[in-house]
Enzyme design. Sequence first.
Site, PDB file in Angstrom:
ATOM      1  CB  CYS A  12      -0.886   0.049   1.253  1.00 23.69           C
ATOM      2  SG  CYS A  12      -2.043  -1.305   1.405  1.00 23.69           S
ATOM      3  NE  ARG A 101      -0.137  -6.973   3.726  1.00 28.72           N
ATOM      4  CZ  ARG A 101      -0.418  -8.115   3.148  1.00 28.72           C
ATOM      5  NH1 ARG A 101      -1.070  -9.061   3.798  1.00 28.72           N
ATOM      6  NH2 ARG A 101      -0.051  -8.334   1.883  1.00 28.72           N
ATOM      7  CB  THR A 145      -7.295  -3.511  10.163  1.00 30.98           C
ATOM      8  OG1 THR A 145      -8.115  -4.547   9.639  1.00 30.98           O
ATOM      9  CG2 THR A 145      -7.092  -3.784  11.643  1.00 30.98           C
ATOM     10  CB  SER A 187      -4.929 -12.528  13.862  1.00 28.42           C
ATOM     11  OG  SER A 187      -4.652 -11.208  13.408  1.00 28.42           O
ATOM     12  CE1 TYR A 189      -1.922  -5.856  10.839  1.00 26.31           C
ATOM     13  CE2 TYR A 189      -3.982  -7.026  10.423  1.00 26.31           C
ATOM     14  CZ  TYR A 189      -3.176  -5.904  10.272  1.00 26.31           C
ATOM     15  OH  TYR A 189      -3.642  -4.828   9.574  1.00 26.31           O
ATOM     16  CG  HIS A 190      -6.928  -8.481  12.801  1.00 26.03           C
ATOM     17  ND1 HIS A 190      -6.621  -9.678  12.201  1.00 26.03           N
ATOM     18  CD2 HIS A 190      -7.469  -7.716  11.817  1.00 26.03           C
ATOM     19  CE1 HIS A 190      -6.967  -9.642  10.921  1.00 26.03           C
ATOM     20  NE2 HIS A 190      -7.485  -8.461  10.660  1.00 26.03           N
ATOM     21  CE  LYS A 193      -2.322  -2.417  11.455  1.00 30.17           C
ATOM     22  NZ  LYS A 193      -1.649  -1.284  10.844  1.00 30.17           N
ATOM     23  CG  LEU A 247     -10.432 -10.210  -5.080  1.00 23.60           C
ATOM     24  CD1 LEU A 247     -11.195 -11.355  -5.728  1.00 23.60           C
ATOM     25  CD2 LEU A 247     -11.311  -8.958  -5.057  1.00 23.60           C
ATOM     26  CG  ASN A 248      -4.672  -9.191  -4.930  1.00 31.56           C
ATOM     27  OD1 ASN A 248      -5.666  -8.829  -5.563  1.00 31.56           O
ATOM     28  ND2 ASN A 248      -3.687  -8.369  -4.647  1.00 31.56           N
ATOM     29  CB  THR A 261      -7.316 -21.975  -0.974  1.00 31.59           C
ATOM     30  OG1 THR A 261      -6.961 -20.588  -1.177  1.00 31.59           O
ATOM     31  CG2 THR A 261      -6.306 -22.851  -1.691  1.00 31.59           C
ATOM     32  CD  GLU A 332     -12.022 -16.845   9.315  1.00 33.26           C
ATOM     33  OE1 GLU A 332     -11.661 -15.657   9.351  1.00 33.26           O
ATOM     34  OE2 GLU A 332     -11.915 -17.542   8.294  1.00 33.26           O
TER      35      GLU A 332
HETATM   36  P1  NAD Z   1       3.499  -4.397   3.542  1.00 33.69           P
HETATM   37  O1  NAD Z   1       4.061  -5.431   4.449  1.00 33.69           O
HETATM   38  O2  NAD Z   1       3.516  -4.644   2.076  1.00 33.69           O
HETATM   39  O3  NAD Z   1       4.226  -2.993   3.813  1.00 33.69           O
HETATM   40  C1  NAD Z   1       4.649  -2.566   5.082  1.00 33.69           C
HETATM   41  C2  NAD Z   1       5.986  -1.850   4.907  1.00 33.69           C
HETATM   42  O4  NAD Z   1       6.438  -1.385   6.181  1.00 33.69           O
HETATM   43  C3  NAD Z   1       7.070  -2.777   4.354  1.00 33.69           C
HETATM   44  O5  NAD Z   1       7.712  -2.190   3.246  1.00 33.69           O
HETATM   45  C4  NAD Z   1       8.021  -2.989   5.532  1.00 33.69           C
HETATM   46  O6  NAD Z   1       9.350  -3.183   5.119  1.00 33.69           O
HETATM   47  C5  NAD Z   1       7.814  -1.708   6.342  1.00 33.69           C
HETATM   48  N1  NAD Z   1       8.069  -1.872   7.786  1.00 33.69           N
HETATM   49  C6  NAD Z   1       7.486  -2.765   8.638  1.00 33.69           C
HETATM   50  N2  NAD Z   1       7.971  -2.610   9.874  1.00 33.69           N
HETATM   51  C7  NAD Z   1       8.871  -1.597   9.812  1.00 33.69           C
HETATM   52  C8  NAD Z   1       9.723  -0.970  10.775  1.00 33.69           C
HETATM   53  N3  NAD Z   1       9.772  -1.384  12.043  1.00 33.69           N
HETATM   54  N4  NAD Z   1      10.511   0.066  10.379  1.00 33.69           N
HETATM   55  C9  NAD Z   1      10.501   0.490   9.090  1.00 33.69           C
HETATM   56  N5  NAD Z   1       9.721  -0.076   8.134  1.00 33.69           N
HETATM   57  C10 NAD Z   1       8.924  -1.109   8.496  1.00 33.69           C
HETATM   58  O7  NAD Z   1       2.019  -4.109   4.047  1.00 33.69           O
HETATM   59  P2  NAD Z   1       0.818  -3.342   3.293  1.00 33.69           P
HETATM   60  O8  NAD Z   1      -0.085  -4.342   2.723  1.00 33.69           O
HETATM   61  O9  NAD Z   1       1.381  -2.283   2.442  1.00 33.69           O
HETATM   62  O10 NAD Z   1       0.094  -2.682   4.541  1.00 33.69           O
HETATM   63  C11 NAD Z   1       0.455  -1.374   4.981  1.00 33.69           C
HETATM   64  C12 NAD Z   1      -0.413  -0.972   6.166  1.00 33.69           C
HETATM   65  O11 NAD Z   1      -1.781  -0.995   5.784  1.00 33.69           O
HETATM   66  C13 NAD Z   1      -0.259  -1.922   7.355  1.00 33.69           C
HETATM   67  O12 NAD Z   1      -0.223  -1.181   8.538  1.00 33.69           O
HETATM   68  C14 NAD Z   1      -1.516  -2.762   7.292  1.00 33.69           C
HETATM   69  O13 NAD Z   1      -1.891  -3.178   8.564  1.00 33.69           O
HETATM   70  C15 NAD Z   1      -2.523  -1.811   6.676  1.00 33.69           C
HETATM   71  N6  NAD Z   1      -3.580  -2.528   5.929  1.00 33.69           N
HETATM   72  C16 NAD Z   1      -3.251  -3.329   4.865  1.00 33.69           C
HETATM   73  C17 NAD Z   1      -4.271  -4.002   4.185  1.00 33.69           C
HETATM   74  C18 NAD Z   1      -3.988  -4.935   3.026  1.00 33.69           C
HETATM   75  O14 NAD Z   1      -4.935  -5.601   2.545  1.00 33.69           O
HETATM   76  N7  NAD Z   1      -2.763  -5.012   2.532  1.00 33.69           N
HETATM   77  C19 NAD Z   1      -5.612  -3.837   4.594  1.00 33.69           C
HETATM   78  C20 NAD Z   1      -5.895  -3.010   5.689  1.00 33.69           C
HETATM   79  C21 NAD Z   1      -4.870  -2.357   6.355  1.00 33.69           C
HETATM   80  N1  USQ Z   2      -9.535 -16.725   3.211  1.00 35.54           N
HETATM   81  C1  USQ Z   2      -9.949 -17.806   2.438  1.00 35.54           C
HETATM   82  N2  USQ Z   2      -9.053 -18.355   1.593  1.00 35.54           N
HETATM   83  C2  USQ Z   2      -7.771 -17.892   1.444  1.00 35.54           C
HETATM   84  C3  USQ Z   2      -7.361 -16.784   2.226  1.00 35.54           C
HETATM   85  C4  USQ Z   2      -8.281 -16.224   3.110  1.00 35.54           C
HETATM   86  O1  USQ Z   2     -11.092 -18.254   2.513  1.00 35.54           O
HETATM   87  O2  USQ Z   2      -7.014 -18.467   0.647  1.00 35.54           O
HETATM   88  C5  USQ Z   2     -10.495 -16.085   4.145  1.00 35.54           C
HETATM   89  C6  USQ Z   2      -9.985 -15.972   5.575  1.00 35.54           C
HETATM   90  O3  USQ Z   2     -10.266 -17.152   6.324  1.00 35.54           O
HETATM   91  C7  USQ Z   2     -10.746 -14.744   6.057  1.00 35.54           C
HETATM   92  C8  USQ Z   2     -10.875 -13.876   4.804  1.00 35.54           C
HETATM   93  O4  USQ Z   2     -10.672 -14.758   3.700  1.00 35.54           O
HETATM   94  O5  USQ Z   2     -12.030 -15.087   6.470  1.00 35.54           O
HETATM   95  C9  USQ Z   2      -9.908 -12.712   4.725  1.00 35.54           C
HETATM   96  O6  USQ Z   2      -8.577 -13.179   4.822  1.00 35.54           O
HETATM   97  P1  USQ Z   2      -7.365 -12.305   4.225  1.00 35.54           P
HETATM   98  O7  USQ Z   2      -6.107 -13.086   4.399  1.00 35.54           O
HETATM   99  O8  USQ Z   2      -7.712 -11.841   2.865  1.00 35.54           O
HETATM  100  O9  USQ Z   2      -7.410 -10.997   5.159  1.00 35.54           O
HETATM  101  P2  USQ Z   2      -6.960 -10.734   6.660  1.00 35.54           P
HETATM  102  O10 USQ Z   2      -6.215 -11.856   7.251  1.00 35.54           O
HETATM  103  O11 USQ Z   2      -8.164 -10.236   7.410  1.00 35.54           O
HETATM  104  O12 USQ Z   2      -5.919  -9.544   6.522  1.00 35.54           O
HETATM  105  C10 USQ Z   2      -5.920  -8.605   5.445  1.00 35.54           C
HETATM  106  C11 USQ Z   2      -4.594  -7.839   5.514  1.00 35.54           C
HETATM  107  C12 USQ Z   2      -4.531  -7.058   6.822  1.00 35.54           C
HETATM  108  C13 USQ Z   2      -5.755  -6.156   6.929  1.00 35.54           C
HETATM  109  C14 USQ Z   2      -7.038  -6.969   6.817  1.00 35.54           C
HETATM  110  C15 USQ Z   2      -8.247  -6.087   6.730  1.00 35.54           C
HETATM  111  O13 USQ Z   2      -3.493  -8.754   5.421  1.00 35.54           O
HETATM  112  O14 USQ Z   2      -3.341  -6.274   6.843  1.00 35.54           O
HETATM  113  O15 USQ Z   2      -5.772  -5.473   8.147  1.00 35.54           O
HETATM  114  O16 USQ Z   2      -7.000  -7.707   5.566  1.00 35.54           O
HETATM  115  S1  USQ Z   2      -9.606  -6.808   7.562  1.00 35.54           S
HETATM  116  O17 USQ Z   2      -9.936  -8.071   6.902  1.00 35.54           O
HETATM  117  O18 USQ Z   2     -10.659  -5.858   7.453  1.00 35.54           O
HETATM  118  O19 USQ Z   2      -9.228  -7.075   8.929  1.00 35.54           O
END
Ligand code: NAD
Ligand code: USQ
Length: 397
Positions: A12, A101, A145, A187, A189-190, A193, A247-248, A261, A332
């Site tokens: 992101c 994350r 999140t 989790s 991770y969550h 947050k 989705l990805n 999956t 979950e």
């Molecule tokens: P990502 O892992 O691709 O990017 C995180 C970046 O932060 C990485 O480049 C990593 O090297 C850097 N980083 C981590 N810890 C660090 C530290 N201690 N010092 C310096 N750099 C550090 O993750 P993302 O998917 O880009 O997510 C970014 C943010 O958005 C996260 O906080 C995540 O929780 C939030 N978020 C992501 C999603 C998603 O679907 N990807 C959804 C909701 C929220």
């Molecule tokens: N899931 C499947 N099949 C898969 C992967 C996941 O059915 O192959 C299901 C999981 O069990 C879950 C849902 O899809 O019910 C979402 O899983 P996910 O891995 O897509 O998302 P999640 O673990 O929740 O985490 C991701 C990001 C995280 C962000 C979060 C937003 O990695 O950084 O905070 O989405 S949220 O879902 O709103 O908490």
Amino acid sequence: MKVLVLGGDGFCGWPSAVHLSRAGHEVTIVDNLVRRRTDDELGVQSLTPIAPIAERLAAWEEATGLGIGYEDLDLAQDYDRLLAVLDGLRPDAVVHFAEQRSAPYSMEDSGHKRYTVDNNVNATHNVLTGLVEARLDAHLVHLGTTGVYGYETSPVDLPEGYLEVTYPDRCGGTVTREILYPTKPGSVYHLTKSMDQLLLQYYAENDNLRVTDLHQGIVWGTQTDDTRLDDRLVNRFDYDGDFGTVLNRFLMQAAIGYPLTVHGTGGQTRAFINIADSVRCVRLAVESADQVKGRVRIMNQLAETLRVEDLARLVAGMLDGSIDHVSNPRVEAAANELALRNSNLRALGFQPILVSEGLMQESIEIATRYADRCDRSKIRAESFWTRDRRAAAEEGQ
Ligand code: NAD
Ligand code: USQ
């Protein structure tokens, strides 16, 4: 504006950094590149070949004439250097993406749980106390999140962070207060947050820091208008069992003929947002700093809510793929209903892109183009939330 993008090399953060740069902001990225090293730890790589950070930045300058600064430092461990960067650059805004994350990665074992808590909570706290120590009135935009609300079926559209509660006082009357919506992380991770929310609330109250917390749903897609400008700017695409999001993963799985999956029944409903919308929302948050005063501004950052099973059917239908209902590695609910308000970002002009075959096609094209980089042995999700979940999966094999 001078904008510091923490975690600006990530999925992101990178497209947000270049988007802010193209919008006319002076951007500096801070990132210790731990995410690239985590790929090495897991023996996997982004499906798209991401260029080294120096090459990414040079390519951006070549394509647009715009420079982006870069500082390599660990926000959780290297407080003195963080302070020097804040003091030296004096940014107007700090966007904080820099956390571990992945929910599955955070649940691998006690070492990964401890790392996730250490990294995320320390990084967020260091940024907050650093802003105070540097006497900076920068607006902090934190990526949170939608997961902090939990995934119980609720009869209401979830509010944007706060809930008004009324309860009896000691004189027979009532007291009404606004509180953070009760958190129910799914989790470790969550959980970090959820802890971030309290850190942000404390510093906003005690030190008058101006903070926006974006409660973001699952981000899908890969490219944005900016990252499409040159192959060296391509965004990362995670597909593995730890970092690939649902989705990805489905789009990539369908593109290479791997059964989709679906965990359990697929009845889980989650919030989603396309990466192009995510970066626009971040810019809207940065550019509306004048609205932030007093309590933390919380904005739900999502386009729509969708059921995992429906997504799987949609993607499988596009490519004639098959679906595999695998034993759910997570603790979950088997199914939930979910609706969230997103009026705050809509009021700033956010017009959500919804999941559509057209947009999904781009991810499928990327997955097909780089299919030879996919290691099929890394697709299965192998991080189990509990020993029981692992046993259930092993029994089903
Ligand atoms: P990502 O892992 O691709 O990017 C995180 C970046 O932060 C990485 O480049 C990593 O090297 C850097 N980083 C981590 N810890 C660090 C530290 N201690 N010092 C310096 N750099 C550090 O993750 P993302 O998917 O880009 O997510 C970014 C943010 O958005 C996260 O906080 C995540 O929780 C939030 N978020 C992501 C999603 C998603 O679907 N990807 C959804 C909701 C929220
Ligand atoms: N899931 C499947 N099949 C898969 C992967 C996941 O059915 O192959 C299901 C999981 O069990 C879950 C849902 O899809 O019910 C979402 O899983 P996910 O891995 O897509 O998302 P999640 O673990 O929740 O985490 C991701 C990001 C995280 C962000 C979060 C937003 O990695 O950084 O905070 O989405 S949220 O879902 O709103 O908490």
